[in-house]
Design a protein around this motif. Structure first.
Motif, PDB file in Angstrom:
ATOM      1  N   SER A  45      -7.217  85.657  41.724  1.00 34.65           N
ATOM      2  CA  SER A  45      -6.314  84.486  41.649  1.00 34.65           C
ATOM      3  C   SER A  45      -7.038  83.209  41.986  1.00 34.65           C
ATOM      4  N   ILE A  46      -8.328  83.409  42.782  1.00 34.90           N
ATOM      5  CA  ILE A  46      -8.910  82.164  43.367  1.00 34.90           C
ATOM      6  C   ILE A  46     -10.355  82.333  42.609  1.00 34.90           C
ATOM      7  N   ASP A  47     -10.497  83.103  41.721  1.00 36.24           N
ATOM      8  CA  ASP A  47     -11.691  83.386  41.070  1.00 36.24           C
ATOM      9  C   ASP A  47     -12.790  83.674  41.825  1.00 36.24           C
ATOM     10  N   VAL A  48     -12.514  84.530  42.839  1.00 37.94           N
ATOM     11  CA  VAL A  48     -13.697  84.997  43.647  1.00 37.94           C
ATOM     12  C   VAL A  48     -13.934  86.513  43.203  1.00 37.94           C
ATOM     13  N   ALA A  49     -15.311  86.632  42.827  1.00 35.30           N
ATOM     14  CA  ALA A  49     -15.496  87.983  42.153  1.00 35.30           C
ATOM     15  C   ALA A  49     -16.814  88.477  42.945  1.00 35.30           C
ATOM     16  N   TRP A  50     -17.077  89.762  42.793  1.00 37.82           N
ATOM     17  CA  TRP A  50     -18.221  90.377  43.012  1.00 37.82           C
ATOM     18  C   TRP A  50     -19.252  90.130  42.199  1.00 37.82           C
ATOM     19  N   ARG A  51     -19.967  89.381  42.385  1.00 36.75           N
ATOM     20  CA  ARG A  51     -20.908  89.068  41.243  1.00 36.75           C
ATOM     21  C   ARG A  51     -22.459  89.051  41.988  1.00 36.75           C
ATOM     22  N   LEU A  52     -23.324  89.907  41.400  1.00 29.40           N
ATOM     23  CA  LEU A  52     -24.606  90.017  41.891  1.00 29.40           C
ATOM     24  C   LEU A  52     -25.562  89.949  40.744  1.00 29.40           C
ATOM     25  N   GLY A  53     -26.648  89.245  41.010  1.00 29.79           N
ATOM     26  CA  GLY A  53     -27.623  89.217  39.796  1.00 29.79           C
ATOM     27  C   GLY A  53     -28.938  88.902  40.520  1.00 29.79           C
ATOM     28  N   VAL A  54     -30.017  89.039  39.548  1.00 27.84           N
ATOM     29  CA  VAL A  54     -31.347  88.426  40.306  1.00 27.84           C
ATOM     30  C   VAL A  54     -31.946  87.643  39.282  1.00 27.84           C
ATOM     31  N   ASP A  55     -32.794  86.642  39.903  1.00 28.67           N
ATOM     32  CA  ASP A  55     -33.785  85.946  39.126  1.00 28.67           C
ATOM     33  C   ASP A  55     -34.945  86.228  39.919  1.00 28.67           C
ATOM     34  N   GLY A  56     -36.080  85.398  39.710  1.00 31.71           N
ATOM     35  CA  GLY A  56     -37.508  85.937  40.365  1.00 31.71           C
ATOM     36  C   GLY A  56     -37.339  85.458  41.702  1.00 31.71           C
ATOM     37  N   MET A  57     -36.725  84.452  42.129  1.00 32.90           N
ATOM     38  CA  MET A  57     -36.477  84.235  43.594  1.00 32.90           C
ATOM     39  C   MET A  57     -35.847  85.231  44.407  1.00 32.90           C
ATOM     40  N   ALA A  58     -34.718  85.581  43.868  1.00 31.87           N
ATOM     41  CA  ALA A  58     -33.499  86.526  44.584  1.00 31.87           C
ATOM     42  C   ALA A  58     -34.467  87.808  44.627  1.00 31.87           C
ATOM     43  N   LEU A  59     -35.085  88.294  43.591  1.00 33.79           N
ATOM     44  CA  LEU A  59     -35.941  89.530  43.573  1.00 33.79           C
ATOM     45  C   LEU A  59     -36.801  89.517  44.868  1.00 33.79           C
ATOM     46  N   VAL A  60     -37.738  88.656  44.656  1.00 34.96           N
ATOM     47  CA  VAL A  60     -38.724  88.926  45.729  1.00 34.96           C
ATOM     48  C   VAL A  60     -38.197  88.895  47.168  1.00 34.96           C
ATOM     49  N   LEU A  61     -37.280  87.894  47.371  1.00 37.31           N
ATOM     50  CA  LEU A  61     -36.658  87.491  48.607  1.00 37.31           C
ATOM     51  C   LEU A  61     -35.950  89.043  49.022  1.00 37.31           C
ATOM     52  N   ALA A  62     -35.269  89.715  48.148  1.00 39.64           N
ATOM     53  CA  ALA A  62     -34.515  90.857  48.454  1.00 39.64           C
ATOM     54  C   ALA A  62     -35.431  92.142  48.766  1.00 39.64           C
ATOM     55  N   LEU A  63     -36.536  91.993  47.961  1.00 41.11           N
ATOM     56  CA  LEU A  63     -37.584  93.108  48.312  1.00 41.11           C
ATOM     57  C   LEU A  63     -38.203  92.729  49.637  1.00 41.11           C
ATOM     58  N   LEU A  64     -38.400  91.514  50.019  1.00 40.45           N
ATOM     59  CA  LEU A  64     -38.942  91.130  51.346  1.00 40.45           C
ATOM     60  C   LEU A  64     -37.987  91.630  52.458  1.00 40.45           C
ATOM     61  N   THR A  65     -36.690  91.466  52.319  1.00 37.70           N
ATOM     62  CA  THR A  65     -35.633  91.694  53.105  1.00 37.70           C
ATOM     63  C   THR A  65     -35.772  93.279  53.274  1.00 37.70           C
ATOM     64  N   VAL A  66     -35.782  93.885  52.397  1.00 42.48           N
ATOM     65  CA  VAL A  66     -35.680  95.458  52.526  1.00 42.48           C
ATOM     66  C   VAL A  66     -36.969  96.111  53.273  1.00 42.48           C
ATOM     67  N   VAL A  67     -37.994  95.381  53.027  1.00 44.83           N
ATOM     68  CA  VAL A  67     -39.178  95.757  53.679  1.00 44.83           C
ATOM     69  C   VAL A  67     -39.228  95.484  55.159  1.00 44.83           C
ATOM     70  N   LEU A  68     -38.970  94.375  55.591  1.00 42.26           N
ATOM     71  CA  LEU A  68     -38.760  93.871  56.743  1.00 42.26           C
ATOM     72  C   LEU A  68     -37.696  94.811  57.556  1.00 42.26           C
ATOM     73  N   SER A  69     -36.623  94.935  56.782  1.00 41.60           N
ATOM     74  CA  SER A  69     -35.482  95.598  57.451  1.00 41.60           C
ATOM     75  C   SER A  69     -35.986  97.238  57.723  1.00 41.60           C
ATOM     76  N   ALA A  70     -36.805  97.756  56.972  1.00 41.07           N
ATOM     77  CA  ALA A  70     -37.257  99.217  56.885  1.00 41.07           C
ATOM     78  C   ALA A  70     -38.020  98.964  58.417  1.00 41.07           C
ATOM     79  N   ALA A  71     -39.105  98.223  58.157  1.00 44.83           N
ATOM     80  CA  ALA A  71     -39.953  97.990  59.595  1.00 44.83           C
ATOM     81  C   ALA A  71     -39.345  97.676  60.674  1.00 44.83           C
ATOM     82  N   ALA A  72     -38.246  96.821  60.736  1.00 41.64           N
ATOM     83  CA  ALA A  72     -37.388  96.569  62.058  1.00 41.64           C
ATOM     84  C   ALA A  72     -36.677  97.728  62.404  1.00 41.64           C
ATOM     85  N   ILE A  73     -35.969  98.608  61.308  1.00 36.55           N
ATOM     86  CA  ILE A  73     -35.250  99.498  61.927  1.00 36.55           C
ATOM     87  C   ILE A  73     -35.982 100.928  62.154  1.00 36.55           C
TER      88      ILE A  73
END
Lengths: 499, 493
Positions: B68-96
């Protein structure tokens, strides 16, 4: 129908009114609940008075269910010669009042069990809820005055429940005097409206006021806002709030911070749209200014509080300011009312949750100072979860109820051309972070006070009624945010009948 | 399989699960956290496999949320999002893997790290503005508790300051989001549509205000001088793994937003204000480097070099905004900026790990009190030297190609600014060499002679990061082929 109709007309009106009683079911449930509660008080022995609480809570829930039933079965309608409006707004508010009232009774029961006059308390609370429902349904100046008066009287008695506590007495007297004076001002303002328009029907007043002299309209409107603003604890009519909340039992503070406030705001929305359509006298801007003042004063004053009940009192003043954004936007945006209704529901959930934790802490640690919350995370993990959720939601953090509420309010404000008010609200949100964290941080980060190192961590929450309130409000605070869709739809449908 | 949703949701579910774990199973939270991160990593690898570098926004996953307010679960990737997501998961793994707080890691610590991982992944992958905002704020809460619970002496103060600053930043972003929503037609929170349709076009007053709302929010997060004062406190007081994620991932949220929102959705307004913003970036570069030069605390020094390194990103993005839609300079600058985000994430995360290791052993990070560390700790010393060189932009290590691309892109548009910004590299080179000299060369003070070299747990945390930034330095196309800003910069999918 003015005086002097024929007998036939009178009869047909009577018949009509009898048929329209069906729309009054929710009011009937609360009336019956209150009267039977009074009778039971006289009959039941003291150790059985808890039953009256159950009865009163049942009456509240029934009223809520009946409100839904009326809406689904009968639809909306202005009844009783246009004095009572049963529409989406009033039915939603009735349901909210019913559920919140029942939760407040559950909150009150453990603290009140076995005290003198326990039964009367529940009766009074039911009378207060009844008046609140009348307030949101009133479309007639006389009924409005009556509802305000009855609401003031019954909450006044509740505030002074702790008869032997001087603070409670002081709180109650302060509240009473302030309430009577503001009620009188409001009646005076309503009498001006009657004088200008020649009727007590708010919609007809609205038609007449458009051609009335501006000066009179502005002056009388200010007086009416005074009366309703006092109920909703708006600045500058808020001075009674911290003292009354602090002096009263915590459950009463919880009640007063939710029911009379939300009823007052809904009534304000209705009265202003009915009596002053088309933004007569520029009230939208006036209300917006009032909103900005209310949130700012509430938030700044809350910064200095160490007593968590007083802190929540000021926080609830600030929240009135946010809610008022919805009222201010009603004229300029079709989202204003829906935002108000949604935030009202979210606010009821998160504020009752916050007060439930305070009630639980006060019960166990005999204090509501910030220091009493130290180490709560170690000793009472569930209380702390509810505390963190409700406070972060009051702050407006996603994905909780308060966030979606603020999102809707900001949208309505910007849409109504009051972007400046949204900016003020943002600044206020930042200010409020400080005092909300001030309670969260000792609870989560500190070790428990020295007195109870041996207290084992317990995941079991007692007493049961408080556990129920904690659970329901926490679930609602999260669900209203994450699964906001049904509630937003409801809020959209909760419109006003224009007479 | 909705891989992106899996990558985001599994850590969040695991975070909730951590709260429900029995208290007796003391090693279980750690295992759950690592397991969830592994699932996220696999999901992202699956995404890389399906990713088409010639396309813009892609692999979009949509589900109804609050229609009703056009909020949706929308995920997607482009080059920037993809590499930063990869960075996130690598660093999270190291930190955890390294852990936070008492060992074995408590349920609360594991839960908060997972919450942080899930929310930052959601932020980078979000294509819905409300989800974007929700993720932004949830990561803020998770980081607040990580600092406040397990930080160093002045953790409360630092945590509060961090919360306050970021909230001050996030609320204008919310107003900006609402403004974009209200001006789009039909109204939408869909970021892909907003990036192609540009509902707030031009450089008028309205557009300027919306632009500034977003800019201030992201500038605090990046941070750009003068919005940076929260950063040293938070970085220094945070626990080691917290600093790693703060510098490695959370700062990138600011620059990511700057590109995703300011550059893609408000290009006209950005073009109008590109020069002052580039100058702010230049100030950050120089100021960050100079203040870092003056620090004696190793962690503080690294924190300020972050201001310097993120300044290059800001300059590059501003230069891209000033140049035309399809100019080569623009792509170079943005490619460089995104690569710099990744490189800085890896290098600075390693630096914070290394700073934490020495604090654990010597009980101090004061460069004045350390000395001759290379002798008792040869492995540690060489790793520090290598990472310092990476951070100062030595060729062959990851930040060199990034900064090279940034300068190449910027020279076209703002030659003077680029020329002055090079000074920043000179200063950082000096400060890193100075630090190396003070702490690792010379005679070893008595108290430090018996220090043990790095253990297995510590090596496991840093060696993969070092390997990654060396690999990126030797073969930057590893990331650049994924980034390819030319395919997504103009928006759309």
């Amino acid at each position: 129908m003015p005086n002097g109709g024929t007998l036939e007309q009178a009869k047909s009106i009577e018949e009509m009114m009898l048929r329209e009683l069906a729309w009054l079911w929710p009011i009937g449930a609360l009336t019956l609940g209150a009267i039977v509660a009074v009778l039971l008080t006289m009959v039941l022995p003291r150790h059985r008075q808890g039953l009256i609480g159950a009865w009163a809570a049942g009456a509240h829930v029934t009223a809520a269910v009946l409100a839904v039933a009326v809406w689904l079965d009968r639809g909306v309608r202005a009844i009783m010669e246009q004095t009572v409006i049963v529409d989406g707004l009033s039915l939603t508010m009735t349901a909210l009042i019913g559920i919140s009232g029942a939760l407040c009774i559950a909150l009150a029961r453990p603290a009140l069990a076995g005290t003198e006059r326990e039964g009367e308390f529940y009766a009074m609370l039911t009378f207060a809820s009844l008046s609140a429902v009348m307030l949101v349904m009133a479309a007639d100046a006389a009924l409005l005055g009556l509802a305000i008066g009855a609401l003031g009287l019954s909450t006044f008695v509740m505030t002074g429940y702790l008869r032997r506590s001087t603070r409670s007495n002081e709180a109650s007297i302060k509240y009473y005097i302030f309430g009577t004076v503001s009620g009188a001002f409001m009646l005076y303002g309503l009498s001006w409206w009657f004088g200008l328009a020649g009727t007590t029907n708010l919609r007809l007043i609205g038609e007449q006021l458009q051609s009335a002299p501006q000066g009179y309209v502005i002056a009388s409107t200010a007086l009416v806002i005074f009366g309703l603003g006092y109920k909703a604890a708006l600045v500058p009519f808020h001075f009674w709030t911290p003292d009354a909340y602090d002096g009263a039992p915590v459950s009463v503070a919880a009640y007063m911070s939710v029911l009379p406030k939300l009823a007052g705001l809904a009534a304000l929305a209705r009265v202003l749209t009915l009596a002053l359509p088309e933004d007569t006298a520029g009230w939208a801007t006036a209300i917006a200014v009032l909103a900005a003042l209310t949130m700012t004063v509430g938030n700044v004053a809350a910064l200095a509080q160490r007593n968590v009940v007083r802190l929540l009192a000021y926080s609830s003043i600030a929240q009135s300011g946010y809610l008022l954004m919805g009222v201010a936007a009603i004229n300029g945006s079709d989202q204003g009312l829906a935002a108000l209704v949604y935030y009202a529901m979210a606010y009821a959930a998160m504020n009752l949750g916050a007060f439930a934790v305070v009630a639980a802490v006060q019960r166990e640690r005999r204090s509501v100072d910030i220091d009493a919350f130290k180490g709560l995370g170690r000793t009472h993990p569930w209380w702390t979860v509810v505390l963190v959720l409700s406070f972060l939601s009051l702050l407006g953090l996603p994905p909780l109820a308060g966030f979606v509420g603020k999102l809707e309010l900001f949208k309505a404000s910007i849409d109504a051309g009051q972007s400046w008010l949204a900016v003020v609200a943002v600044v206020n949100t930042v200010i409020s972070l400080y005092y909300y964290l001030r309670v969260i941080s000792p609870a989560v980060l500190d070790a428990p006070a020295e007195a109870e190192p041996g207290v084992p961590r317990t995941w079991v929450v007692r007493p049961t009624p408080i556990a129920v309130v904690l659970g329901l409000t926490a679930v609602a605070t999260v669900a209203f945010g994450l699964a906001a869709e049904p509630l937003l739809r409801l809020a959209e449908k909760a419109t006003m009948l224009s007479g | 399989m909705p891989w992106l949703t899996v990558a985001v949701v599994v850590p969040l579910i695991a975070a909730a699960l951590c709260a429900a774990l029995p208290a007796r199973a003391s090693r279980l939270p750690h295992v759950v956290a690592l397991g969830a991160t592994a699932v996220s990593a696999i999901a992202l690898v699956a995404t890389v496999v399906r990713f088409d570098t010639a396309e813009g926004m892609q692999l979009v996953e949509q589900a109804r949320w609050i229609p009703s307010i056009d909020v949706a679960w929308r995920l997607g990737v482009d080059g920037m999002a993809l590499v930063l997501a990869l960075l996130t998961v690598v660093l999270s793994a190291a930190a955890i893997g390294y852990g936070v707080g008492p060992r074995p890691m408590t349920r609360a610590a594991a839960g908060l790290l997972l919450l942080l991982e899930g929310s930052t992944l959601a932020f980078f992958l979000a294509e819905d503005f409300i989800l974007f905002y929700v993720a932004f704020d949830v990561s803020l809460v998770a980081m607040y508790f990580l600092i406040a619970l397990w930080g160093e002496e002045r953790r409360r103060y630092a945590a509060l300051k961090f919360f306050l600053y970021t909230l001050i930043g996030s609320l204008p972003i919310l107003l900006g989001i609402i403004a974009l929503f209200l001006s789009s037609d039909p109204q939408t929170f869909d970021m892909t549509r907003l990036a192609t349709e540009h509902p707030v076009a031009g450089g008028g007053l309205g557009a300027t205000l919306v632009f500034l709302a977003f800019f201030v929010g992201f500038a605090i997060k990046i941070p750009i001088v003068p919005f940076h004062t929260w950063l040293p406190a938070a970085h220094v007081e945070a626990p080691t793994a917290g600093s790693v994620l703060l510098a490695g991932v959370l700062l990138k949220m600011g620059t990511y937003g700057l590109v995703r929102v300011n550059l893609q959705m408000l290009p006209d307004a950005f073009a109008t204000y590109a020069l002052p913003i580039a100058l702010l970036g230049l100030v950050s570069v120089l100021y960050g480097a100079l203040v870092a030069l003056a620090q004696t605390d190793l962690k503080r020094m690294i924190a300020y070099t972050s201001v310097n390194h993120m300044g290059y990103v800001v300059i590059a993005v501003a230069a891209a905004a000033a140049s035309g839609i399809s100019s080569r300079a623009r792509e170079l600058a943005v490619d460089g900026a995104v690569l710099q985000m990744v490189a800085h994430g890896l290098v600075t995360a390693t630096l914070f790990f290394l700073a934490g290791f020495i604090k654990d052993r010597a009980k101090t990070r004061d460069l004045g009190k350390l000395g001759g560390l290379l002798r008792p700790m040869p492995v540690y010393g060489s790793l520090v030297a290598l990472t310092f060189f990476a951070s100062l932009g030595l060729p062959g290590l990851a930040q060199f190609p990034a900064e090279l691309l940034i300068f190449l892109g910027t020279f076209d548009v703002y030659p003077a600014i680029a020329a002055v910004a090079v000074l920043g590299i000179v200063i950082t080179a000096a400060l890193f060499l100075l630090a190396l000299q003070r702490a690792f060369m010379g005679t070893t003070p008595k108290g430090l002679r018996k220090l043990a070299d790095l253990g297995a747990r510590e090596l496991v945390a840093v060696v993969p990061l070092v390997g990654l930034f060396v690999a990126l330095g030797l073969y930057p196309r590893l990331a650049l082929d994924l980034i390819r800003s030319v395919s997504w910069l103009a928006g759309g999918g």
